[in-house]
Design a protein around this motif. Structure first.
Motif, mmCIF file in Angstrom:
data_model
loop_
_atom_site.group_PDB
_atom_site.id
_atom_site.type_symbol
_atom_site.label_atom_id
_atom_site.label_comp_id
_atom_site.label_asym_id
_atom_site.label_seq_id
_atom_site.Cartn_x
_atom_site.Cartn_y
_atom_site.Cartn_z
ATOM 1 N N THR A 30 33.669 53.275 48.099
ATOM 2 C CA THR A 30 34.339 52.649 46.852
ATOM 3 C C THR A 30 34.799 53.672 46.116
ATOM 4 O O THR A 30 35.672 53.599 45.376
ATOM 5 N N VAL A 33 37.794 55.165 47.364
ATOM 6 C CA VAL A 33 38.880 54.178 47.338
ATOM 7 C C VAL A 33 39.505 54.446 45.819
ATOM 8 O O VAL A 33 40.506 54.221 45.708
ATOM 9 N N THR A 34 38.852 54.146 44.859
ATOM 10 C CA THR A 34 39.211 54.297 43.581
ATOM 11 C C THR A 34 39.891 55.549 43.058
ATOM 12 O O THR A 34 40.884 55.368 42.391
ATOM 13 N N LEU A 37 42.518 56.937 46.559
ATOM 14 C CA LEU A 37 43.883 56.102 46.838
ATOM 15 C C LEU A 37 44.552 55.756 45.647
ATOM 16 O O LEU A 37 45.888 55.675 45.929
ATOM 17 N N GLY A 38 44.258 55.487 44.722
ATOM 18 C CA GLY A 38 45.165 55.199 43.589
ATOM 19 C C GLY A 38 44.898 56.045 42.140
ATOM 20 O O GLY A 38 43.573 56.585 42.095
ATOM 21 N N LEU A 43 47.809 52.103 36.300
ATOM 22 C CA LEU A 43 47.501 50.683 36.358
ATOM 23 C C LEU A 43 47.418 50.108 34.756
ATOM 24 O O LEU A 43 47.829 49.110 34.529
ATOM 25 N N ALA A 298 33.851 39.806 38.268
ATOM 26 C CA ALA A 298 34.647 40.751 39.071
ATOM 27 C C ALA A 298 36.083 40.436 38.864
ATOM 28 O O ALA A 298 37.066 41.474 38.538
ATOM 29 N N VAL A 299 36.360 39.182 39.021
ATOM 30 C CA VAL A 299 38.019 38.601 38.942
ATOM 31 C C VAL A 299 38.449 38.975 37.575
ATOM 32 O O VAL A 299 39.704 39.400 37.456
ATOM 33 N N MET A 302 39.144 42.459 37.233
ATOM 34 C CA MET A 302 40.223 42.858 38.149
ATOM 35 C C MET A 302 41.652 42.806 37.444
ATOM 36 O O MET A 302 42.521 43.237 37.314
ATOM 37 N N ASN A 303 41.711 41.294 36.870
ATOM 38 C CA ASN A 303 42.781 40.995 36.188
ATOM 39 C C ASN A 303 43.045 41.938 34.792
ATOM 40 O O ASN A 303 44.153 41.910 34.126
ATOM 41 N N TYR A 307 38.305 48.656 36.499
ATOM 42 C CA TYR A 307 37.579 48.630 37.871
ATOM 43 C C TYR A 307 35.855 48.980 38.055
ATOM 44 O O TYR A 307 35.578 48.729 38.968
ATOM 45 N N ILE A 310 34.002 46.027 38.840
ATOM 46 C CA ILE A 310 34.285 45.552 40.271
ATOM 47 C C ILE A 310 33.341 46.424 41.205
ATOM 48 O O ILE A 310 32.681 45.788 42.085
ATOM 49 N N ILE A 311 33.439 47.730 40.927
ATOM 50 C CA ILE A 311 32.520 48.776 41.767
ATOM 51 C C ILE A 311 31.235 48.278 41.526
ATOM 52 O O ILE A 311 30.260 47.946 42.703
ATOM 53 N N VAL A 313 29.759 45.244 40.977
ATOM 54 C CA VAL A 313 29.748 44.079 41.740
ATOM 55 C C VAL A 313 29.519 44.525 43.236
ATOM 56 O O VAL A 313 28.658 43.841 43.649
ATOM 57 N N VAL A 314 30.156 45.259 43.578
ATOM 58 C CA VAL A 314 30.242 45.557 45.019
ATOM 59 C C VAL A 314 28.942 46.110 45.347
ATOM 60 O O VAL A 314 28.520 45.882 46.281
#
Lengths: 342, 271, 280
Positions: A30, A33-34, A37-38, A43, A298-299, A302-303, A307, A310-311, A313-314
């Protein structure tokens, strides 16, 4: 039997080690990825911003440091329980999680209970009455259920059981009146209300749990039913079940003394898998029912392009997932002597 | 009467359901075993001999059904018997030894537990007593250190040991007829003879009747004074071993004998 | 038992025919047909909002009613079929293109590469998929391309394992040994000989993967990732209509979900038939 307690404890330790490794792997992935990747900065502030603002953000988020430094820093904070600060609640993520975890936990446990009480018996029924009308109906239901979009099903339930037939409360939370929540011992409303002796709260909490719980369970049930049925059929047609029958042991004893124990191994695996399905299912179900748990958290994060929640929660989900598998593994170790060879 | 067969299969037809239709796997089979006597049933893989054995025990898989015929055991038609009646007979009076003992034993229970469970099904006994009986019979079957064996799980047993445990399960309630379905083919060549010896020895000592099923005509003809030859579900020839070996009537029997390079041999009392 | 080759061929053709006429195949044909013929089947435009005709219940003019933005639901459901199906198919194909060769390589070489790939697939399959997708989207932003990539990523371990288990026994087979003796390099061996023999189970799984992908797409779009309004997509349509269900306006959320359900069910049914097709 003497050595079995010690050997189980030793096995538990070994498996814990493996679990930690997996969690480590997941957190690494994770992270990669964060950061790799981007670029979260884009954002957050968009591409058009001036370089100074961008640099400022990069500094603030620590993204200017070399990757391995960031990684170590990340691991360090995770191990110290620091999961960052949420950008929209402005609270430490750990606190947000502590607040929301019980809601998700209660939902997941409720759904799990439904699956154990209904799903697994249906799978067993289909296996024992193989080829019969029961078997075909159960299979048909499972196949249907596997194709239904889980969240849509929740909306259907809301429409039929809340709007048309006002049997259940509106999908707006866990209680009729949040102000009347019982003092929080476990955070699980069902438990807390019983502890506080408040029957009204209990009923209210239960009533609010049913629709989302049913939706969540319906999402994971088809797979559970199918696997239970398949493994049980394998057991029931095996040579070693035929043997006691061949020597006159009656069906009932064969099923309850032998087949049951043999079935315990695959069924515990199935339940661990189900736990995994349920945890990922909470994301959609909590969104539909505005259930204040980790999924909705998490949702929403994300909106807001936030992040770190989210991490977190993952990671928590992974912990539960791995925990469920760990329990299943240990149970297997205790039941199946073949695992104790080494 | 003594001449009344203990087992008489008459015109048995069994069909198997497959995706492409139903196949008859046993066709109009007739054979009989007289009390205290041994009959060998020989045929190649897939000829239906195992299905025949399972039919006698009423343990056919769901896809197989008995279409016609009768199976008499001690004068009673087994096909008419209820499940409870069969449960009393199976293991208690009419026993079986399967081909692959290692898969036939439950991996989660010890050898001792499984054998004593069979005993307690047919006799009132405490777990301890039943276990002692199991250990006794283990010893009589040539298992060294029977107590330790009783505490072992199937995956810890060798092929020969497992087959002896199976035999123990089959014999612990002193049945009168033993159906041995290819009991040694999964074992190493060196162990095969040993296990077969033990089996034949026990059957003789207990004055039991036996139906010995095998693909190996040499084995069967060495052990049994009477044999039946099965092919594609039908019994093509049956009678005394000596006579059939000396002058086989059916071409298939001749073929089997040629393939096995078998010459006439006295059915010996030790295999 | 020998069957003459002509009757075997006839037998095969009969079974292909029954496969093509099966209910699931027919439904799939209807779905694909309606997706392709969408402009013909409906006069409305799928992405222009008409604020004047919001939330009208199903009628002769609007078979599925109108949604909160005033658009015709029936039209949007039809057009959404295009997006959902194509994204689903693209992601599964991507997964196969990456996973199958890797699986063949792993199954054939069985060395450290095999071990590494298997560990990787274990970790990949241990992830709660939706959460992982959310993490990725939070980092790189959501778009259709990213959606295809992420879902393709989820399909890789499935096909990797499948091809690997088909490839394992092939390692010792005669024609492989013969090819090795004639000096083929590992790579060409894998591609020319191993892969083609692992294609059968892939076919059967293909349909099932698409069914699952459709549900993932709908789910992700529902929470705001993937395809968004005003593009027509089942999940985001359900999202749009979700808030109105408690007021009794069921149709904006119902019909797209129904479409996703029917598509998924037909694909699952078809996939099951395919599996049974190769068995006997």
């Amino acid at each position: 039997m003497r050595g079995i307690i010690q050997r189980t404890a030793w096995y538990l330790l070994k498996r814990l080690g493996a679990v930690l490794l997996v969690l480590f792997g997941i957190s690494s992935v994770t992270f990669l990825v964060t950061r790799v990747l981007g670029n979260p900065v884009y954002l957050l502030v968009g591409h058009q911003q001036s370089p100074e603002i961008m640099d400022n953000m990069i500094q603030r988020m620590g993204l200017h440091r070399p990757l391995h430094e960031q990684y170590l820093g990340y691991l360090w904070s995770v191990l110290h329980g620091d999961l960052g600060i949420s950008r929209y609640t402005f609270r430490p993520v750990v606190d947000d999680i502590a607040l929301r975890l019980p809601a998700t936990l209660e939902l997941v446990l409720f759904a799990m209970a439904l699956i154990i009480l209904v799903g697994i018996p249906l799978g067993i029924l289909a296996a024992v009455r193989r080829g019969s009308w029961w078997d075909h109906s159960v299979q048909a239901i499972a196949q249907l259920g596997a194709s239904v979009p889980n969240f849509w099903f929740g909306l259907l339930l809301i429409f039929f059981l809340f709007f048309l037939l006002p049997a259940f409360p509106p999908p707006l939370g866990r209680l009729d009146d949040p102000g009347q929540a019982p003092p929080a011992f476990t955070g699980l409303l069902l438990v807390d209300s019983l502890l506080a002796g408040s029957f009204r709260s209990f009923i209210s909490a239960l009533w609010h749990l049913i629709l989302p719980g049913l939706t969540l369970a319906a999402g994971a049930a088809p797979a559970t039913i199918k696997i239970t049925r398949d493994t049980l059929i394998q057991i029931l047609t095996s040579d070693y079940i035929r043997t006691p029958l061949a020597y006159g042991v009656d069906r009932r004893t064969v099923y309850f003394r032998y087949a049951l124990k043999n079935a315990l191994v695959p069924v515990t695996t199935v339940l661990a898998m189900t736990m995994g399905f349920l945890m990922s299912g909470t994301v959609l179900v909590e969104t539909v029912f505005s259930w204040p748990g980790l999924g909705l958290y998490a949702v929403t994060a994300m909106n807001h392009f936030d992040y770190e929640p989210i991490i977190a929660v993952v990671l928590i989900s992974a912990v539960f997932y791995a925990g469920a598998y760990l329990i299943a593994d240990v149970l297997h170790f205790m039941i199946d002597p073949r695992l104790r060879v080494l | 009467m003594d001449s009344q067969p203990i087992l008489a299969v008459e015109n048995l037809t069994v069909e198997l359901e497959a995706k492409s239709g139903t196949l008859p796997v046993v066709r109009n089979a007739t054979l009989s075993v007289r009390p205290g006597k041994w009959l060998g049933l020989v045929g190649e893989s897939g000829c239906g001999k195992s299905i025949l054995a399972l039919s006698i025990l009423r343990l056919l898989p769901p896809a197989a059904t008995v279409r016609a015929g009768r199976i008499f055991y001690q004068g009673r038609d087994l096909l008419q018997a209820s499940v409870e009646e069969m449960d009393v007979l199976r293991g208690g009076s009419l026993s079986v030894v399967f081909q692959n003992a290692l898969t036939a034993l439950n991996p989660l229970f010890t050898a001792g537990e499984q054998v004593s469970d069979v005993y307690r099904q047919h006799h009132k006994a405490t777990a301890k007593d039943a276990l002692l009986r199991a250990i006794e019979i283990f010893a009589s079957l040539g298992l060294s250190d029977p107590e330790r064996t009783a505490r072992m799980y199937p995956h810890q047993l060798s092929g020969g040991m497992a087959q002896r445990v199976m035999l123990a399960m089959a014999l612990i309630c002193s049945p009168r007829l033993l159906i041995a379905d290819d009991p040694t083919s999964t074992l190493d060549a060196t162990i095969q003879a040993q296990v077969l010896d033990v089996l034949v020895d026990q059957v003789r000592k207990r004055e039991m009747s036996m139906l010995l099923i095998s693909r190996d005509i040499r084995l069967v003809s060495a052990v049994c004074p009477e044999i039946a030859v099965m092919r594609a579900g039908e019994i093509v020839e049956a009678g005394s071993t000596r006579k059939i070996l000396g002058s086989p009537a059916h071409s298939y029997t001749k073929q089997l004998l040629e393939d096995a390079e078998l010459t006439l041999q006295e059915p010996s009392s030790t295999a | 038992m020998t069957i003459s080759s002509s009757s075997a061929g006839h037998f095969r053709w009969q079974r292909v025919r029954s496969l093509l006429i099966s209910p699931s195949a027919i439904v799939l044909a209807v779905l694909i047909g309606s997706a392709l013929l969408a402009p013909v089947l409906t006069p409305y435009d799928p992405i222009t909002p008409f604020p004047g005709s919001r939330l009208q219940s199903p009628s002769a003019a609007h078979w599925f009613g109108t949604d909160p933005l005033g658009m015709d639901v029936f039209t949007r459901v039809l057009y959404a079929t295009r997006i959902d199906l194509s994204v689903a198919v693209a992601s599964v194909v991507l997964g196969i293109l990456v996973g199958a060769p890797l699986g063949a390589l792993a199954g054939y070489t069985r060395g450290w590469m095999d071990g590494v790939l298997m560990r990787l697939t274990e970790i990949m399959q241990a992830f709660p998929q939706i959460l992982f997708a959310m993490t990725v989207f939070a980092a790189v932003g959501s778009s259709v391309q990213n959606l295809v990539l992420v879902l393709g990523f989820f399909n890789v371990p499935v096909y990797l394992r499948m091809v690997r288990s088909s490839a394992l026994p092939l390692r010792e087979s005669e024609f492989v040994l013969a090819a090795r003796c004639s000096g083929h390099s590992t790579l060409s061996l894998v591609i020319k000989h191993i892969l083609p023999n692992t294609l059968v189970p892939i076919f059967s799984q293909f349909s099932l993967s698409i069914a699952y992908a459709i549900q993932m797409i709908a789910g992700l779009s529902f929470i705001g990732l993937g395809v968004q309004v005003p593009e027509a997509e089942w999940g985001s349509m359900i999202n749009l209509g979700a808030g109105y269900v408690i007021f009794g306006k069921w149709w904006p959320a119902f019909f797209p979900g129904m479409a996703a359900f029917v598509a998924s069910y037909a694909l699952n049914g078809f996939g099951r038939r395919l599996k049974g097709f190769w068995v006997a």
